[in-house]
Write a protein that holds these residues in place. Sequence first.
Motif, PDB file in Angstrom:
ATOM      1  N   GLU A 141       0.818  -1.207   0.000  1.00 34.17           N
ATOM      2  CA  GLU A 141       0.000   0.000   0.000  1.00 34.17           C
ATOM      3  C   GLU A 141       0.857   1.264   0.000  1.00 34.17           C
ATOM      4  OE1 GLU A 141      -2.696  -0.301   3.269  1.00 34.17           O
ATOM      5  OE2 GLU A 141      -3.513  -2.222   2.603  1.00 34.17           O
ATOM      6  N   VAL A 142       0.318   2.315  -0.602  1.00 32.11           N
ATOM      7  CA  VAL A 142       1.089   3.535  -0.853  1.00 32.11           C
ATOM      8  C   VAL A 142       1.428   4.290   0.432  1.00 32.11           C
ATOM      9  CG1 VAL A 142       1.077   5.772  -2.019  1.00 32.11           C
ATOM     10  CG2 VAL A 142       0.111   3.775  -3.164  1.00 32.11           C
ATOM     11  N   VAL A 143       0.433   4.686   1.183  1.00 31.69           N
ATOM     12  CA  VAL A 143       0.680   5.535   2.352  1.00 31.69           C
ATOM     13  C   VAL A 143       1.472   4.810   3.451  1.00 31.69           C
ATOM     14  CG1 VAL A 143      -0.388   6.919   4.178  1.00 31.69           C
ATOM     15  CG2 VAL A 143      -1.304   7.006   1.853  1.00 31.69           C
ATOM     16  N   PRO A 144       1.164   3.553   3.776  1.00 32.37           N
ATOM     17  CA  PRO A 144       1.997   2.853   4.761  1.00 32.37           C
ATOM     18  C   PRO A 144       3.465   2.761   4.355  1.00 32.37           C
ATOM     19  CG  PRO A 144      -0.077   1.702   4.510  1.00 32.37           C
ATOM     20  CD  PRO A 144      -0.046   2.758   3.432  1.00 32.37           C
ATOM     21  N   SER A 145       3.729   2.557   3.058  1.00 32.23           N
ATOM     22  CA  SER A 145       5.115   2.547   2.575  1.00 32.23           C
ATOM     23  C   SER A 145       5.767   3.899   2.809  1.00 32.23           C
ATOM     24  CB  SER A 145       5.158   2.192   1.086  1.00 32.23           C
ATOM     25  OG  SER A 145       4.621   0.913   0.833  1.00 32.23           O
ATOM     26  N   ASP A 146       5.010   4.953   2.544  1.00 32.60           N
ATOM     27  CA  ASP A 146       5.539   6.306   2.733  1.00 32.60           C
ATOM     28  C   ASP A 146       5.805   6.595   4.201  1.00 32.60           C
ATOM     29  OD1 ASP A 146       6.293   8.813   1.570  1.00 32.60           O
ATOM     30  OD2 ASP A 146       4.458   9.688   2.384  1.00 32.60           O
ATOM     31  N   ASP A 147       4.974   6.076   5.096  1.00 31.61           N
ATOM     32  CA  ASP A 147       5.188   6.286   6.535  1.00 31.61           C
ATOM     33  C   ASP A 147       6.514   5.666   6.984  1.00 31.61           C
ATOM     34  OD1 ASP A 147       2.809   7.624   6.757  1.00 31.61           O
ATOM     35  OD2 ASP A 147       1.688   5.927   7.602  1.00 31.61           O
ATOM     36  N   ILE A 148       6.804   4.465   6.505  1.00 31.08           N
ATOM     37  CA  ILE A 148       8.065   3.811   6.874  1.00 31.08           C
ATOM     38  C   ILE A 148       9.243   4.586   6.299  1.00 31.08           C
ATOM     39  CG2 ILE A 148       9.419   1.694   6.703  1.00 31.08           C
ATOM     40  CD1 ILE A 148       6.756   0.167   6.434  1.00 31.08           C
ATOM     41  N   ARG A 149       9.114   5.029   5.074  1.00 37.12           N
ATOM     42  CA  ARG A 149      10.183   5.825   4.445  1.00 37.12           C
ATOM     43  C   ARG A 149      10.466   7.087   5.250  1.00 37.12           C
ATOM     44  NH1 ARG A 149      10.772  10.082   0.660  1.00 37.12           N
ATOM     45  NH2 ARG A 149      12.461   9.745  -0.863  1.00 37.12           N
ATOM     46  N   ASN A 150       9.418   7.780   5.660  1.00 38.66           N
ATOM     47  CA  ASN A 150       9.599   9.013   6.427  1.00 38.66           C
ATOM     48  C   ASN A 150      10.262   8.746   7.778  1.00 38.66           C
ATOM     49  OD1 ASN A 150       8.466  10.666   4.453  1.00 38.66           O
ATOM     50  ND2 ASN A 150       6.392  10.446   5.261  1.00 38.66           N
ATOM     51  N   ALA A 151       9.912   7.626   8.402  1.00 38.33           N
ATOM     52  CA  ALA A 151      10.530   7.276   9.678  1.00 38.33           C
ATOM     53  C   ALA A 151      12.027   7.042   9.503  1.00 38.33           C
ATOM     54  CB  ALA A 151       9.870   6.028  10.267  1.00 38.33           C
ATOM     55  N   ALA A 152      12.411   6.405   8.385  1.00 38.02           N
ATOM     56  CA  ALA A 152      13.832   6.187   8.104  1.00 38.02           C
ATOM     57  C   ALA A 152      14.548   7.508   7.859  1.00 38.02           C
ATOM     58  CB  ALA A 152      13.993   5.254   6.903  1.00 38.02           C
ATOM     59  N   ILE A 153      13.897   8.415   7.149  1.00 41.75           N
ATOM     60  CA  ILE A 153      14.494   9.725   6.874  1.00 41.75           C
ATOM     61  C   ILE A 153      14.706  10.502   8.171  1.00 41.75           C
ATOM     62  CG2 ILE A 153      14.037  11.992   5.832  1.00 41.75           C
ATOM     63  CD1 ILE A 153      12.636  10.549   3.535  1.00 41.75           C
ATOM     64  N   ASP A 154      13.757  10.388   9.095  1.00 41.55           N
ATOM     65  CA  ASP A 154      13.825  11.150  10.344  1.00 41.55           C
ATOM     66  C   ASP A 154      14.804  10.559  11.356  1.00 41.55           C
ATOM     67  OD1 ASP A 154      11.932  12.886   9.364  1.00 41.55           O
ATOM     68  OD2 ASP A 154      10.232  11.887  10.339  1.00 41.55           O
ATOM     69  N   PHE A 155      15.304   9.339  11.116  1.00 45.33           N
ATOM     70  CA  PHE A 155      16.226   8.715  12.069  1.00 45.33           C
ATOM     71  C   PHE A 155      17.492   9.550  12.200  1.00 45.33           C
ATOM     72  CE2 PHE A 155      19.628   5.889  13.374  1.00 45.33           C
ATOM     73  CZ  PHE A 155      19.053   5.201  14.427  1.00 45.33           C
ATOM     74  N   ASP A 156      17.930   9.774  13.433  1.00 41.15           N
ATOM     75  CA  ASP A 156      19.091  10.625  13.697  1.00 41.15           C
ATOM     76  C   ASP A 156      20.373   9.789  13.666  1.00 41.15           C
ATOM     77  OD1 ASP A 156      20.744  12.694  14.374  1.00 41.15           O
ATOM     78  OD2 ASP A 156      20.253  12.672  16.504  1.00 41.15           O
TER      79      ASP A 156
END
Length: 330
Positions: A124-139
């Motif tokens: 699914e599109v939005v759940p994939s995007d949520d995981i991607r954003n979480a990876a981007i936000d990782f410090d």
Amino acid sequence: MNTRKATVERLLIVALGAVAAAAVGWWLFYDVPDSLGELLGVVLVVVTVAVGVRVASRVAASRVSAHNVAEVAVEGPISRGGGRGPLPTGNVGTPADDIVDQIERADDGDAEALLLKLNTPGGEVVPSDDIRNAAIDFDGPTVAYATDTCASGGYWIASGCDELWAREASIVGSIGVIGSSVNVHELAEQLGVSYERFAAGKYKDAGVALKELSEDDRAYLQGIVDRLYDHFVERVAEGRGMDVETIRETEARVYVGTDAHGLGLVDELGTRDDVEDRLSELLDTDAVVQEFEPPRGLAVRLRRGAERVAYALGAGLSSHLDADGVEFRF
């Protein structure tokens, strides 16, 4: 903290917890209430020790860190609830929200780098995007590692990481979007079933299985797919530092790891050991990896097992005749 020292401290905490639990258990269940019987007392002491060790292990894990890399796995079809995928394979994925929670938990803890293990055909599109954003936000540094398959929504997630590694025989790519709808209006007519429309809004029932798809409906639905595809291509190009047209030229093909590397879709090819060596370089110290997994209660495990069996027997067929009609996914 030195890894060896942290490990020793954790073991010490666990040992102290076990001794304390044994002492308490002996006093409560064996030494004082003689009427319970010697055998029952010994059994209860053992149970108390086991509980004490488990509690001490959790305390040790929370107070003393022995890792600097958090590994979070994205496996199976990607969806909000982690249910079945679009194919009758019985493959049930991890809920996207659980994956995001684990990435955030690692970021809030002692992890200095994130290893995202990918083995997914997309979803699914939005759940994939949520995981991607979480990876981007990782410090910290983020490395995606494709094992068997990193396709579609899986590649969308990988594009949000600093680096993407794969095996030579990994399946990588499928940068595209699909919208699907089963249409059975001709069969319905043969069976004497008619479709009566009660809807507000011209396109409210576009893609409904019992309604013949008009050219206007088809253009409308294809327009949604095209816009999602443009978004996918742009984000992948941005994340991978590639030209948009280069991404489009892949035409949603999948590639084996060696070809994907040659096209620039993958940064490096290597084994899991090679990935850990790279993480050691990024951290300038030995990488110590700890898996971060969502808790799995007995009820959840039974439910997901039942879903696999039910779908394998064809229980998912009716969902393709749903009145909502069209499903969009990476």
